[in-house]
Design an enzyme around this catalytic site. Structure first.
Site, PDB file in Angstrom:
ATOM      1  N   LYS A 170       0.859  -1.189   0.000  1.00 32.42           N
ATOM      2  CA  LYS A 170       0.000   0.000   0.000  1.00 32.42           C
ATOM      3  C   LYS A 170       0.889   1.230   0.000  1.00 32.42           C
ATOM      4  O   LYS A 170       1.460   1.609   1.020  1.00 32.42           O
ATOM      5  CB  LYS A 170      -0.929   0.048   1.214  1.00 32.42           C
ATOM      6  CG  LYS A 170      -2.070   1.014   0.951  1.00 32.42           C
ATOM      7  CD  LYS A 170      -2.565   1.775   2.151  1.00 32.42           C
ATOM      8  CE  LYS A 170      -1.782   2.977   2.527  1.00 32.42           C
ATOM      9  NZ  LYS A 170      -1.838   4.128   1.603  1.00 32.42           N
ATOM     10  N   GLU A 196       9.731   1.610  10.568  1.00 32.88           N
ATOM     11  CA  GLU A 196      10.750   2.617  10.233  1.00 32.88           C
ATOM     12  C   GLU A 196      10.045   3.962  10.342  1.00 32.88           C
ATOM     13  O   GLU A 196       9.237   4.304   9.479  1.00 32.88           O
ATOM     14  CB  GLU A 196      11.255   2.408   8.800  1.00 32.88           C
ATOM     15  CG  GLU A 196      11.932   1.085   8.546  1.00 32.88           C
ATOM     16  CD  GLU A 196      13.316   1.017   9.155  1.00 32.88           C
ATOM     17  OE1 GLU A 196      13.871   2.077   9.497  1.00 32.88           O
ATOM     18  OE2 GLU A 196      13.835  -0.090   9.309  1.00 32.88           O
ATOM     19  N   CYS A 207      13.643  11.059   6.269  1.00 29.38           N
ATOM     20  CA  CYS A 207      13.497  10.621   7.660  1.00 29.38           C
ATOM     21  C   CYS A 207      14.788  10.825   8.449  1.00 29.38           C
ATOM     22  O   CYS A 207      14.757  11.171   9.615  1.00 29.38           O
ATOM     23  CB  CYS A 207      13.088   9.161   7.703  1.00 29.38           C
ATOM     24  SG  CYS A 207      14.143   8.117   6.697  1.00 29.38           S
ATOM     25  N   GLU A 248       9.644  16.599  14.388  1.00 31.51           N
ATOM     26  CA  GLU A 248      10.088  16.387  13.008  1.00 31.51           C
ATOM     27  C   GLU A 248       9.348  17.376  12.098  1.00 31.51           C
ATOM     28  O   GLU A 248       8.125  17.338  12.000  1.00 31.51           O
ATOM     29  CB  GLU A 248       9.768  14.948  12.587  1.00 31.51           C
ATOM     30  CG  GLU A 248      10.300  14.611  11.214  1.00 31.51           C
ATOM     31  CD  GLU A 248       9.978  13.179  10.798  1.00 31.51           C
ATOM     32  OE1 GLU A 248       8.836  12.732  10.991  1.00 31.51           O
ATOM     33  OE2 GLU A 248      10.888  12.510  10.272  1.00 31.51           O
TER      34      GLU A 248
HETATM   35  P1  NAD Z   1       2.281   8.519   7.309  1.00 30.96           P
HETATM   36  O1  NAD Z   1       2.571   7.827   8.582  1.00 30.96           O
HETATM   37  O2  NAD Z   1       1.261   9.571   7.288  1.00 30.96           O
HETATM   38  O3  NAD Z   1       1.859   7.441   6.195  1.00 30.96           O
HETATM   39  C1  NAD Z   1       2.668   6.323   5.897  1.00 30.96           C
HETATM   40  C2  NAD Z   1       1.802   5.262   5.253  1.00 30.96           C
HETATM   41  O4  NAD Z   1       0.898   4.750   6.218  1.00 30.96           O
HETATM   42  C3  NAD Z   1       0.956   5.772   4.097  1.00 30.96           C
HETATM   43  O5  NAD Z   1       0.900   4.804   3.079  1.00 30.96           O
HETATM   44  C4  NAD Z   1      -0.393   5.962   4.769  1.00 30.96           C
HETATM   45  O6  NAD Z   1      -1.468   5.931   3.864  1.00 30.96           O
HETATM   46  C5  NAD Z   1      -0.419   4.782   5.720  1.00 30.96           C
HETATM   47  N1  NAD Z   1      -1.362   4.888   6.841  1.00 30.96           N
HETATM   48  C6  NAD Z   1      -1.890   5.999   7.389  1.00 30.96           C
HETATM   49  N2  NAD Z   1      -2.730   5.679   8.385  1.00 30.96           N
HETATM   50  C7  NAD Z   1      -2.733   4.316   8.480  1.00 30.96           C
HETATM   51  C8  NAD Z   1      -3.388   3.383   9.327  1.00 30.96           C
HETATM   52  N3  NAD Z   1      -4.219   3.769  10.280  1.00 30.96           N
HETATM   53  N4  NAD Z   1      -3.142   2.064   9.141  1.00 30.96           N
HETATM   54  C9  NAD Z   1      -2.289   1.654   8.189  1.00 30.96           C
HETATM   55  N5  NAD Z   1      -1.640   2.496   7.349  1.00 30.96           N
HETATM   56  C10 NAD Z   1      -1.859   3.818   7.499  1.00 30.96           C
HETATM   57  O7  NAD Z   1       3.709   9.051   6.808  1.00 30.96           O
HETATM   58  P2  NAD Z   1       4.025   9.938   5.520  1.00 30.96           P
HETATM   59  O8  NAD Z   1       3.518  11.313   5.804  1.00 30.96           O
HETATM   60  O9  NAD Z   1       3.604   9.239   4.285  1.00 30.96           O
HETATM   61  O10 NAD Z   1       5.627   9.907   5.530  1.00 30.96           O
HETATM   62  C11 NAD Z   1       6.396  10.740   6.297  1.00 30.96           C
HETATM   63  C12 NAD Z   1       6.892  10.047   7.550  1.00 30.96           C
HETATM   64  O11 NAD Z   1       7.579   8.844   7.203  1.00 30.96           O
HETATM   65  C13 NAD Z   1       7.897  10.873   8.328  1.00 30.96           C
HETATM   66  O12 NAD Z   1       7.603  10.814   9.699  1.00 30.96           O
HETATM   67  C14 NAD Z   1       9.222  10.191   8.042  1.00 30.96           C
HETATM   68  O13 NAD Z   1      10.212  10.382   9.006  1.00 30.96           O
HETATM   69  C15 NAD Z   1       8.810   8.780   7.928  1.00 30.96           C
HETATM   70  N6  NAD Z   1       9.822   8.013   7.185  1.00 30.96           N
HETATM   71  C16 NAD Z   1      10.640   7.150   7.879  1.00 30.96           C
HETATM   72  C17 NAD Z   1      11.637   6.452   7.211  1.00 30.96           C
HETATM   73  C18 NAD Z   1      12.558   5.499   7.938  1.00 30.96           C
HETATM   74  O14 NAD Z   1      13.189   4.685   7.276  1.00 30.96           O
HETATM   75  N7  NAD Z   1      12.640   5.540   9.233  1.00 30.96           N
HETATM   76  C19 NAD Z   1      11.799   6.635   5.846  1.00 30.96           C
HETATM   77  C20 NAD Z   1      10.954   7.520   5.176  1.00 30.96           C
HETATM   78  C21 NAD Z   1       9.959   8.204   5.867  1.00 30.96           C
END
Ligand code: NAD
Length: 483
Positions: free
Chosen positions: A179, A254, A288, A387
């Site tokens: 997803k 992550e 991230c 962040e």
């Molecule tokens: P997000 O948490 O809003 O969304 C991530 C994914 O989760 C999306 O596909 C979203 O649709 C899905 N999602 C949302 N609610 C959900 C639920 N209730 N159940 C299951 N899935 C759900 O994050 P974002 O805004 O897309 O990305 C930014 C974040 O990702 C930042 O905090 C960043 O630090 C983090 N990130 C971490 C890494 C790492 O390797 N640690 C790498 C890249 C990004």
């Protein structure tokens, strides 16, 4: 630029494009504010269909494929992606707003590299034999695939994040339901079709874009999914971990970061300026592991800041598809609002805006903003603790190594850190004391498919990349053999 090759407004399930039961949603180009295309919106029922197709793949051709054949297939998929690097890079840039320079020379090549790296592992994953007591001749272990893996990915590095999960999961013999983030689903959809055309059996990889709260949530609750590999925000990760507990799913997370980048006065300051700059402005700071808290030893602070401001003042937002652009558009209107909101928070907390801080456009359009440096920041301020996920750096002076280690570790996050010094003993001592999953010494933001990556503390757990990733996609079975 040639015409973008966009996927149809459908889901990729069971080796074919299928209509989404949840209708469609628009994918926007954040640099032009125009709709790129409609995307199939998966519902919970579509997620269920994807799981059924993944299970069928495991019971059929995919599950029967030998590990060596799996490895060869992943190589073929990597070759097919490499041949279409330009096409995938252009779509990634249009969907996310990142410079084509990054998509073409970093993102797509890194995805190809992950496929080849894990292709090499496919036939080298094995158990052990053990001398055991009692009426047995021996015991041995098997490393088995977990089954159906759900991969849930964010929008900042769409094809890289997808491949860091797909490649090891497939190498270990699992089937995947991916997803992608709603902001950036296009390259994952294109990749699923490419992999199928390169010979991946139907159902081994299914892609179901849609709302996290609906399709993501269904995957987390689904009784036939063995494991969730999630990359995203700490907030969503926390909830997901709780919900996954109901079915005791394996979970790797992550999550977010607020990574300290520490410059000692004895460092090569020009190299440190470059590292600080790349650490926060690469990828628009939507990274991230961004080095978003810059700690500089007091005696070098003003000189380093002056050089950093001078260098950054030459960084202009531009058309992401132009090969010379190094700062693209933020991923969405709401993301830019959130990042600019933090600049205001910083001002109210008493920080000074040394550079930038304002929204920008390119030819009257797009969610661009100026690269921004905030000074006069205290580590307790919100802009130093939360962040921001945009091109906003905070600088904090420090006096000695013990103080900076305490400050650096004073964060809920522990994803990455940087240390800049010519004193190799000090570099290793500080690296040892920093609570983070990755520490870069005299460099920043480097990755390799062979080196594990992941977080301490609320930046998550589990490791992607390297041999460590194989543990995330296999179960260990112990078999006892009687005499
Ligand atoms: P997000 O948490 O809003 O969304 C991530 C994914 O989760 C999306 O596909 C979203 O649709 C899905 N999602 C949302 N609610 C959900 C639920 N209730 N159940 C299951 N899935 C759900 O994050 P974002 O805004 O897309 O990305 C930014 C974040 O990702 C930042 O905090 C960043 O630090 C983090 N990130 C971490 C890494 C790492 O390797 N640690 C790498 C890249 C990004």
């Amino acid at each position: 630029m040639t015409e973008l090759v966009l996927p149809p407004a459908k889901l990729f399930i069971g080796g074919e494009w299928v209509e989404a039961k949840g209708g469609t949603f628009a994918s926007e180009n954040p640099a032009t504010e125009e709709t790129l295309c409609e995307v199939g919106a998966a519902s919970a029922a579509d997620a269920d269909d994807a799981v059924v197709s993944a299970q069928a793949a495991l019971a059929g051709d995919w599950g029967k494929m030998s590990p060596r054949e799996r490895g060869k297939l992943l190589w073929r998929i990597a070759d097919a992606l490499e041949a279409r690097t330009e096409e995938f890079a252009q779509v990634e840039t249009a969907d996310n707003g990142k410079p084509i320079f990054e998509s073409k020379y970093v993102d797509v090549p890194a995805a190809i590299d992950a496929l080849r790296y894990f292709a090499g592992w496919a036939d080298k994953i094995h158990g052990d034999t053990f001398a055991v007591q009692g009426p047995f001749s021996m015991a041995y272990t098997l490393r088995e695939p977990m089954g159906v893996v759900a991969a849930i990915t964010p929008w900042n590095f769409p094809i890289i994040q997808a491949m860091w999960k797909i490649a090891p999961a497939l190498a270990c013999g699992n089937a995947v339901v991916l997803k992608p983030a709603s902001n950036t689903p296009l390259t994952a959809l294109k990749f699923a079709e490419l992999a199928f055309e390169a010979g991946l059996p139907a159902g081994a990889l299914n892609v179901v874009p849609g709302r996290g709260s609906e399709v993501g949530q269904r995957l987390v609750e689904h009784p036939d999914i063995a494991k969730i590999s999630f990359t995203g925000s700490t907030e969503v990760g926390r909830g997901l971990m709780k919900d996954a507990a109901d079915t005791v799913k394996r979970v790797t997370l992550e999550l977010g970061g607020k990574s300290p980048n520490i410059v000692f006065a004895d460092a090569d300051l020009d190299a440190a300026v470059k590292g600080a700059y790349n650490g926060i402005f690469y990828g628009k700071g939507e990274v991230c592991a961004a080095g978003s808290r810059l700690f500089v030893e007091k005696s070098a602070h003003d000189e380093l800041l002056e050089k950093l401001v001078e260098r950054t003042s030459r960084l202009e937002p531009g058309d992401p598809q132009h090969p010379k652009t190094r700062l693209g558009a933020l991923v969405s209107k709401s993301q830019r609002e959130s990042v600019l909101g933090y600049v205001d928070v910083g001002r109210k907390e008493g920080a000074e805006v040394a550079l930038g801080g304002k929204p920008r456009d390119v030819d009257g359009k797009g969610y661009f903003m100026e690269p921004t440096i905030l000074t006069g920041v205290d580590n307790q301020m919100r802009v130093a603790q939360e962040e921001i996920f945009g091109p906003v750096l905070v600088t904090i002076p420090f006096e000695d190594p013990d103080e900076v280690v305490t400050l650096a570790n004073n964060s809920i996050f522990g994803l990455a850190a940087g240390v800049w010094t010519r004193d190799i003993g000090k570099a290793h001592a500080v690296a040892a004391k920093i609570k983070a999953g990755t520490v870069w010494i005299n460099q920043y933001n480097w990755y390799d498919s062979g080196a594990p990556f992941g977080g301490y503390k609320q930046s998550g757990f589990g490791r992607e990349l390297g041999s460590a990733a194989l543990d995330s996609y296999t179960e260990t079975k112990t078999v006892w053999v009687g005499k």
